[in-house]
Design an enzyme around this catalytic site. Sequence first.
Site, PDB file in Angstrom:
ATOM      1  N   ASP A 165       0.845  -1.198   0.000  1.00  0.00           N
ATOM      2  CA  ASP A 165       0.000   0.000   0.000  1.00  0.00           C
ATOM      3  C   ASP A 165       0.883   1.251   0.000  1.00  0.00           C
ATOM      4  OD1 ASP A 165      -1.786   2.073   0.862  1.00  0.00           O
ATOM      5  OD2 ASP A 165      -3.047   0.551   1.817  1.00  0.00           O
ATOM      6  N   THR A 202      -6.081  13.801 -12.838  1.00  0.00           N
ATOM      7  CA  THR A 202      -7.170  13.737 -13.811  1.00  0.00           C
ATOM      8  C   THR A 202      -7.719  15.119 -14.149  1.00  0.00           C
ATOM      9  OG1 THR A 202      -9.478  13.017 -13.998  1.00  0.00           O
ATOM     10  CG2 THR A 202      -8.653  13.267 -11.790  1.00  0.00           C
ATOM     11  N   ASP A 203      -8.365  15.220 -15.308  1.00  0.00           N
ATOM     12  CA  ASP A 203      -9.036  16.478 -15.662  1.00  0.00           C
ATOM     13  C   ASP A 203     -10.294  16.700 -14.818  1.00  0.00           C
ATOM     14  OD1 ASP A 203     -10.659  14.494 -16.783  1.00  0.00           O
ATOM     15  OD2 ASP A 203     -10.705  15.362 -18.791  1.00  0.00           O
ATOM     16  N   GLU A 204     -10.765  15.643 -14.129  1.00  0.00           N
ATOM     17  CA  GLU A 204     -12.043  15.752 -13.405  1.00  0.00           C
ATOM     18  C   GLU A 204     -11.958  16.731 -12.239  1.00  0.00           C
ATOM     19  OE1 GLU A 204     -14.219  12.124 -12.920  1.00  0.00           O
ATOM     20  OE2 GLU A 204     -13.205  11.184 -14.609  1.00  0.00           O
ATOM     21  N   TYR A 212     -14.684  10.962  -6.051  1.00  0.00           N
ATOM     22  CA  TYR A 212     -13.425  10.615  -6.733  1.00  0.00           C
ATOM     23  C   TYR A 212     -12.631  11.871  -7.068  1.00  0.00           C
ATOM     24  CZ  TYR A 212     -10.352   9.698 -10.733  1.00  0.00           C
ATOM     25  OH  TYR A 212      -9.275   9.667 -11.583  1.00  0.00           O
ATOM     26  N   LYS A 255      -9.000  13.277  -5.667  1.00  0.00           N
ATOM     27  CA  LYS A 255      -7.829  13.531  -6.530  1.00  0.00           C
ATOM     28  C   LYS A 255      -7.398  14.990  -6.392  1.00  0.00           C
ATOM     29  CE  LYS A 255      -5.964  11.201  -9.091  1.00  0.00           C
ATOM     30  NZ  LYS A 255      -4.814  10.246  -8.922  1.00  0.00           N
ATOM     31  N   LYS A 299     -15.431   0.267 -16.768  1.00  0.00           N
ATOM     32  CA  LYS A 299     -15.422   1.612 -17.333  1.00  0.00           C
ATOM     33  C   LYS A 299     -16.080   1.559 -18.717  1.00  0.00           C
ATOM     34  CE  LYS A 299     -12.808   3.279 -13.910  1.00  0.00           C
ATOM     35  NZ  LYS A 299     -11.442   3.739 -13.915  1.00  0.00           N
ATOM     36  N   TYR A 315     -25.861   6.079 -19.525  1.00  0.00           N
ATOM     37  CA  TYR A 315     -26.439   6.878 -18.439  1.00  0.00           C
ATOM     38  C   TYR A 315     -27.162   8.100 -19.015  1.00  0.00           C
ATOM     39  CZ  TYR A 315     -23.139   4.420 -15.277  1.00  0.00           C
ATOM     40  OH  TYR A 315     -22.416   3.495 -14.566  1.00  0.00           O
ATOM     41  N   ASP A 347     -29.447   7.992 -14.821  1.00  0.00           N
ATOM     42  CA  ASP A 347     -28.201   8.752 -14.875  1.00  0.00           C
ATOM     43  C   ASP A 347     -27.411   8.623 -13.577  1.00  0.00           C
ATOM     44  OD1 ASP A 347     -26.290  10.321 -16.019  1.00  0.00           O
ATOM     45  OD2 ASP A 347     -27.534  12.117 -16.240  1.00  0.00           O
TER      46      ASP A 347
HETATM   47  P1  NAD Z   1      -6.974   1.650 -12.008  1.00  0.00           P
HETATM   48  O1  NAD Z   1      -8.093   1.708 -11.034  1.00  0.00           O
HETATM   49  O2  NAD Z   1      -7.081   0.795 -13.218  1.00  0.00           O
HETATM   50  O3  NAD Z   1      -5.629   1.210 -11.257  1.00  0.00           O
HETATM   51  C1  NAD Z   1      -5.263   1.703  -9.992  1.00  0.00           C
HETATM   52  C2  NAD Z   1      -4.179   0.791  -9.429  1.00  0.00           C
HETATM   53  O4  NAD Z   1      -3.793   1.319  -8.155  1.00  0.00           O
HETATM   54  C3  NAD Z   1      -4.661  -0.641  -9.201  1.00  0.00           C
HETATM   55  O5  NAD Z   1      -3.672  -1.542  -9.681  1.00  0.00           O
HETATM   56  C4  NAD Z   1      -4.792  -0.744  -7.685  1.00  0.00           C
HETATM   57  O6  NAD Z   1      -4.540  -2.050  -7.186  1.00  0.00           O
HETATM   58  C5  NAD Z   1      -3.717   0.235  -7.226  1.00  0.00           C
HETATM   59  N1  NAD Z   1      -3.981   0.768  -5.889  1.00  0.00           N
HETATM   60  C6  NAD Z   1      -5.162   1.225  -5.386  1.00  0.00           C
HETATM   61  N2  NAD Z   1      -4.995   1.614  -4.114  1.00  0.00           N
HETATM   62  C7  NAD Z   1      -3.679   1.432  -3.814  1.00  0.00           C
HETATM   63  C8  NAD Z   1      -2.887   1.680  -2.662  1.00  0.00           C
HETATM   64  N3  NAD Z   1      -3.425   2.193  -1.552  1.00  0.00           N
HETATM   65  N4  NAD Z   1      -1.575   1.384  -2.690  1.00  0.00           N
HETATM   66  C9  NAD Z   1      -1.017   0.842  -3.821  1.00  0.00           C
HETATM   67  N5  NAD Z   1      -1.719   0.581  -4.929  1.00  0.00           N
HETATM   68  C10 NAD Z   1      -3.031   0.885  -4.941  1.00  0.00           C
HETATM   69  O7  NAD Z   1      -6.719   3.176 -12.399  1.00  0.00           O
HETATM   70  P2  NAD Z   1      -6.087   3.779 -13.735  1.00  0.00           P
HETATM   71  O8  NAD Z   1      -7.193   4.043 -14.688  1.00  0.00           O
HETATM   72  O9  NAD Z   1      -4.926   2.963 -14.149  1.00  0.00           O
HETATM   73  O10 NAD Z   1      -5.597   5.184 -13.189  1.00  0.00           O
HETATM   74  C11 NAD Z   1      -4.250   5.391 -12.751  1.00  0.00           C
HETATM   75  C12 NAD Z   1      -4.090   6.829 -12.301  1.00  0.00           C
HETATM   76  O11 NAD Z   1      -4.404   7.709 -13.387  1.00  0.00           O
HETATM   77  C13 NAD Z   1      -5.052   7.219 -11.173  1.00  0.00           C
HETATM   78  O12 NAD Z   1      -4.363   8.059 -10.297  1.00  0.00           O
HETATM   79  C14 NAD Z   1      -6.169   7.980 -11.867  1.00  0.00           C
HETATM   80  O13 NAD Z   1      -6.742   8.943 -11.009  1.00  0.00           O
HETATM   81  C15 NAD Z   1      -5.400   8.634 -13.000  1.00  0.00           C
HETATM   82  N6  NAD Z   1      -6.183   8.941 -14.214  1.00  0.00           N
HETATM   83  C16 NAD Z   1      -6.941   7.957 -14.805  1.00  0.00           C
HETATM   84  C17 NAD Z   1      -7.636   8.254 -15.977  1.00  0.00           C
HETATM   85  C18 NAD Z   1      -8.448   7.200 -16.697  1.00  0.00           C
HETATM   86  O14 NAD Z   1      -9.147   7.536 -17.671  1.00  0.00           O
HETATM   87  N7  NAD Z   1      -8.397   5.936 -16.292  1.00  0.00           N
HETATM   88  C19 NAD Z   1      -7.555   9.526 -16.527  1.00  0.00           C
HETATM   89  C20 NAD Z   1      -6.772  10.500 -15.890  1.00  0.00           C
HETATM   90  C21 NAD Z   1      -6.071  10.171 -14.741  1.00  0.00           C
HETATM   91  P1  TYD Z   2     -16.232   6.197 -17.042  1.00  0.00           P
HETATM   92  O1  TYD Z   2     -15.568   5.250 -17.985  1.00  0.00           O
HETATM   93  O2  TYD Z   2     -16.769   5.651 -15.757  1.00  0.00           O
HETATM   94  O3  TYD Z   2     -15.244   7.427 -16.798  1.00  0.00           O
HETATM   95  P2  TYD Z   2     -15.509   8.846 -16.044  1.00  0.00           P
HETATM   96  O4  TYD Z   2     -16.763   8.800 -15.282  1.00  0.00           O
HETATM   97  O5  TYD Z   2     -14.305   8.946 -15.171  1.00  0.00           O
HETATM   98  O6  TYD Z   2     -15.528   9.885 -17.126  1.00  0.00           O
HETATM   99  O7  TYD Z   2     -17.449   6.862 -17.818  1.00  0.00           O
HETATM  100  C1  TYD Z   2     -17.258   7.587 -19.012  1.00  0.00           C
HETATM  101  C2  TYD Z   2     -18.585   8.213 -19.365  1.00  0.00           C
HETATM  102  O8  TYD Z   2     -19.513   7.162 -19.702  1.00  0.00           O
HETATM  103  C3  TYD Z   2     -19.218   8.977 -18.209  1.00  0.00           C
HETATM  104  O9  TYD Z   2     -19.883  10.133 -18.733  1.00  0.00           O
HETATM  105  C4  TYD Z   2     -20.232   8.006 -17.636  1.00  0.00           C
HETATM  106  C5  TYD Z   2     -20.668   7.202 -18.868  1.00  0.00           C
HETATM  107  N1  TYD Z   2     -21.063   5.801 -18.601  1.00  0.00           N
HETATM  108  C6  TYD Z   2     -22.271   5.315 -19.122  1.00  0.00           C
HETATM  109  O10 TYD Z   2     -23.033   6.045 -19.811  1.00  0.00           O
HETATM  110  N2  TYD Z   2     -22.613   4.013 -18.885  1.00  0.00           N
HETATM  111  C7  TYD Z   2     -21.822   3.196 -18.128  1.00  0.00           C
HETATM  112  O11 TYD Z   2     -22.210   2.006 -17.901  1.00  0.00           O
HETATM  113  C8  TYD Z   2     -20.583   3.686 -17.617  1.00  0.00           C
HETATM  114  C9  TYD Z   2     -19.671   2.821 -16.791  1.00  0.00           C
HETATM  115  C10 TYD Z   2     -20.241   5.005 -17.882  1.00  0.00           C
END
Ligand code: NAD
Ligand code: TYD
Length: 352
Positions: free
Chosen positions: A58, A133-135, A159, A163, A198, A216, A290
């Site tokens: 962790d 993230t951009d969020e 979330y 972040k 996702k 949604y 939604d």
């Molecule tokens: P993910 O959920 O697929 O992976 C997260 C990883 O972190 C997992 O392997 C999990 O086991 C590990 N983890 C969780 N808690 C932990 C802890 N306490 N200690 C050690 N490991 C831990 O997420 P992702 O999509 O690969 O995202 C990676 C990073 O990028 C995140 O910080 C996320 O906020 C950021 N990000 C993601 C997106 C996207 O579209 N997925 C976009 C922008 C930024």
């Molecule tokens: P997601 O992949 O969860 O990423 P984020 O919420 O971080 O942007 O979702 C992408 C978009 O798709 C978001 O607007 C929510 C929508 N969504 C659906 O419409 N149906 C679904 O089942 C999921 C998981 C997401």
Amino acid sequence: MTILVTGSAGFIGANFVLDWLAINDEPVISLDKLTYAGNLQNLASLESDERHTFVHGDIGDGDLVDRLLAEYRPRAVLNFAAESHVDRSIRGPEDFIQTNIVGTFRLLESVRAYWNSLPDADKSAFRFLHVSTDEVYGSLGSNDPAFKESNKYEPNSPYSASKAASDHLVRAYHHTYGLPVLTTNCSNNYGPYHFPEKLIPLVIHNALAGKPLPIYGDGQQIRDWLYVKDHCSAIRRVLDAGQLGETYNVGGWNEKANIDVVHTLCDILDQEKPKTDGRSYREQITFVKDRPGHDRRYAIDASRLERELGWKPAETFETGIRKTVRWYLDNQDWVANVTSGAYREWVGKQYA
Ligand code: NAD
Ligand code: TYD
């Protein structure tokens, strides 16, 4: 020289480590807690690779992180570890607070102590890169300009709030203690090893399984999509040349409404894996309730990264999404493995 990568068994972390070792020989220490989203299978191709060491743990475990830093003496720590799914954060925010805020804080504390112990040359070369993230910037109206690094933080989900808090801590450790940090704020990623709860992998998986494709609300929410390998190349570039204490927005200039993304996926599947009855996957689209507080639009202005560091994405949405569908079709074993256990429980609750 060595780097420490946290969250390396997740979607983006695994892609980053695989790409890193494919293009250079600098060893990687991987630290991952292996939550439901962490999957060692993502790193299976590195099993007998001496350049890669996996540690199960962790980021919030200070003793473990202190030991790893002392033993491997990395020149950089890249923090991908996080709870990352908005819908899960709505159902249960606690883990998001623990990992994204408290975990990042503890990691920063360990890194600060290690960094202070380094000789001057190593100290000035050291980097802590935080992947965000951009969020954190909140939601845009349809005519608003895309997010710039100077936009104010307006996170709307547990979330994005967690972040945002981690970004602020990283910034404060630079400002207060001089820790050499860099932060990247990226738009929605897609590509190989994306956990199928996702949107994009869920739709591919459900389409092939003959299940509903849940959209949604009205499906008109807009996300800016970036192929994961382009995100990884941006992170490498920022690590190499980013200005200390600065943040860089990373995006693909690919704004798409969710419904259009799903239509594109259905059309590619219709070509690549046509249904035996000749019907389109589009017929499986189902509009569902939604997400509460659903952000309407995200759009990233990545011009700073392009102008100052010369980064550009290699993929357009059209090329990246086709590669992604192909990857899922070619890796059905991987999908079958992750769509058991915790995944099933989640889908049962969320789409009941
Ligand atoms: P993910 O959920 O697929 O992976 C997260 C990883 O972190 C997992 O392997 C999990 O086991 C590990 N983890 C969780 N808690 C932990 C802890 N306490 N200690 C050690 N490991 C831990 O997420 P992702 O999509 O690969 O995202 C990676 C990073 O990028 C995140 O910080 C996320 O906020 C950021 N990000 C993601 C997106 C996207 O579209 N997925 C976009 C922008 C930024
Ligand atoms: P997601 O992949 O969860 O990423 P984020 O919420 O971080 O942007 O979702 C992408 C978009 O798709 C978001 O607007 C929510 C929508 N969504 C659906 O419409 N149906 C679904 O089942 C999921 C998981 C997401």
